[in-house]
Design a protein around this motif. Structure first.
Motif, PDB file in Angstrom:
ATOM      1  N   ARG A 176      26.489  34.542 -13.627  1.00 56.90           N
ATOM      2  CA  ARG A 176      25.120  35.061 -13.532  1.00 56.90           C
ATOM      3  C   ARG A 176      24.194  34.401 -14.554  1.00 56.90           C
ATOM      4  O   ARG A 176      23.014  34.185 -14.280  1.00 56.90           O
ATOM      5  N   GLU A 181      23.073  31.239 -13.124  1.00 56.08           N
ATOM      6  CA  GLU A 181      22.068  31.502 -12.100  1.00 56.08           C
ATOM      7  C   GLU A 181      20.704  31.749 -12.724  1.00 56.08           C
ATOM      8  O   GLU A 181      19.685  31.208 -12.263  1.00 56.08           O
ATOM      9  N   LYS A 240      29.388  32.293  -3.995  1.00 62.95           N
ATOM     10  CA  LYS A 240      28.622  32.307  -5.239  1.00 62.95           C
ATOM     11  C   LYS A 240      29.180  31.357  -6.293  1.00 62.95           C
ATOM     12  O   LYS A 240      28.600  31.209  -7.368  1.00 62.95           O
TER      13      LYS A 240
END
Length: 386
Positions: A65, A68, A138
């Motif tokens: 994350r 990201e 992902k």
């Protein structure tokens, strides 16, 4: 606050960036060149795949994350293009169990058909007999040099100073401060010293009384070493990570691919790096031709022996030594965790706000533990293990 960082790989650069964003005065000591350690020889797959126990899985999920979030600010270094994985014969039961476990943790993964896999990677040559493919949408990869440029470039823009070449030979934890001793004999004092020296961490940590046992990065055929082939530019449509029984593959920009056959890592030896035209190179290229169309002319520009920075118990290290002047960072998942660990370390150093994500990874767990008592780490020999 004056902070020294020892080492300018992904971990050191990320920490420098986060500290300068928090208004610390940062000096980085690098003994040879930025990215000269593990950063320059990494498969650079961003994931929380087979990352156990749960606390380590959650740390890596947070690491993905963080990439990201950083990627949303721009830059061509992070490619969240997904990963395809399959297995043969009895190994399919293990893959199925892994997928079920990840689904139970809420991790993005699904089963897709070989036809769908071919749509995702147009030049994929799926081996006969494969019925189900695990798709991790992902996951992705980074270009390590581009990520290092992004992190260190921003730190430098904010005033971080690089001393290179500058070899730190010792660290002293003074309690309320710390100092570094250089090969020149000079000593410099700081409020905090951050060890981000990768596979050289053990000796530096020992110099200030901090136990930080690392798995031997020179041990041929061990968990710490692996072969990475870097191909010439190829007209092959591979935009995602492939982790397969025969070969792991990721793009490396400009049509180049990075390829890895985990079973061949048994022959990896930092003291005897194979030729890019030798037996191992030929085998890697032969496997690539079988797996991906458009690679008939595949050959390697380089064949490298990667040396992983692995704490001896296999788990990440992040936190202060007993006296509180030295902060250690060491991890096998340096590419996935780099941006996150840098931010959390800066938070703990500057704001003194401890992160619950790091609670299970403090260096204090090694206090009173003999390195010889730790079980040897098992080498990765099958898809997804590394």
């Amino acid at each position: 606050m004056r902070v020294a960082i020892v080492g300018l790989g992904i971990i050191g650069a990320s920490t420098a960036r986060a500290l300068t964003l928090a208004d610390a005065h940062v000096t980085v000591f690098e003994r040879t060149a930025p990215g000269a350690g593990t950063t320059g020889t990494s498969f650079a797959w961003i994931n929380s795949h087979k990352k156990n126990p749960l606390a380590y899985h959650e740390l890596n999920v947070a690491g993905v994350r963080e990439h990201e979030a950083l990627g949303e600010e721009g830059g061509d270094w992070f490619f969240p293009a997904g990963n395809l994985e399959w297995a043969h014969g009895p190994d399919m039961a293990s893959l199925t169990a892994d997928v079920e476990g990840l689904l139970g943790r809420g991790y993005p993964v699904e089963w897709i058909s070989p036809r769908r896999a071919g749509e995702l990677v147009p030049d994929l040559r799926m081996p006969p007999g494969v019925r189900d493919v695990a798709w991790y949408p992902k996951e992705g990869y980074v270009l390590p040099a581009a990520l290092l440029a992004r992190l260190w470039g921003e730190a430098r823009d904010l005033g971080a100073e690089l001393r290179c070449p500058a070899q730190v030979t010792g660290v002293t934890d003074e309690g309320g401060g710390a100092s570094v001793t250089l090969s020149s004999g000079a000593t410099e004092h700081f409020d905090t010293v951050v060890l981000a020296a990768g596979r050289w961490s053990e000796a530096l940590a020992a110099s200030c009384g901090l136990p930080l046992p690392m798995a031997d990065p020179e041990a041929a055929g061990s968990a710490t070493v692996g072969l990475l082939g870097y191909t010439v530019p190829l007209p092959a449509r591979v935009g995602r990570v492939l982790t397969t029984p025969e070969l792991n593959v990721r793009p490396d920009g400009g049509g180049r691919l990075v390829i890895q056959g985990l079973d061949l890592d048994a022959d990896a030896d930092p003291a005897n790096v194979p030729s890019p035209e030798g037996e191992h190179a030929r085998e890697l290229c032969a496997r690539l031709r079988t797996l991906v169309a458009g690679t008939e002319a595949a050959r390697l520009e380089s064949l490298r022996v990667g040396q992983r920075a692995m704490p001896a118990d296999g788990r990440t290290v992040a936190g202060y030594g007993a006296a509180g002047g030295v902060y250690a960072l060491a991890t096998h998942s340096g590419i996935t965790l780099g941006p996150l660990l840098g931010r959390l370390a800066a938070q703990e150093i500057v704001s003194q706000r401890t992160s619950p994500l790091l609670a299970g990874f403090r260096p204090g767990r090694f206090a009173g533990v003999a390195k010889e008592s730790l079980a040897p780490l098992a080498p990765a020999r099958f898809a997804g293990q590394q």
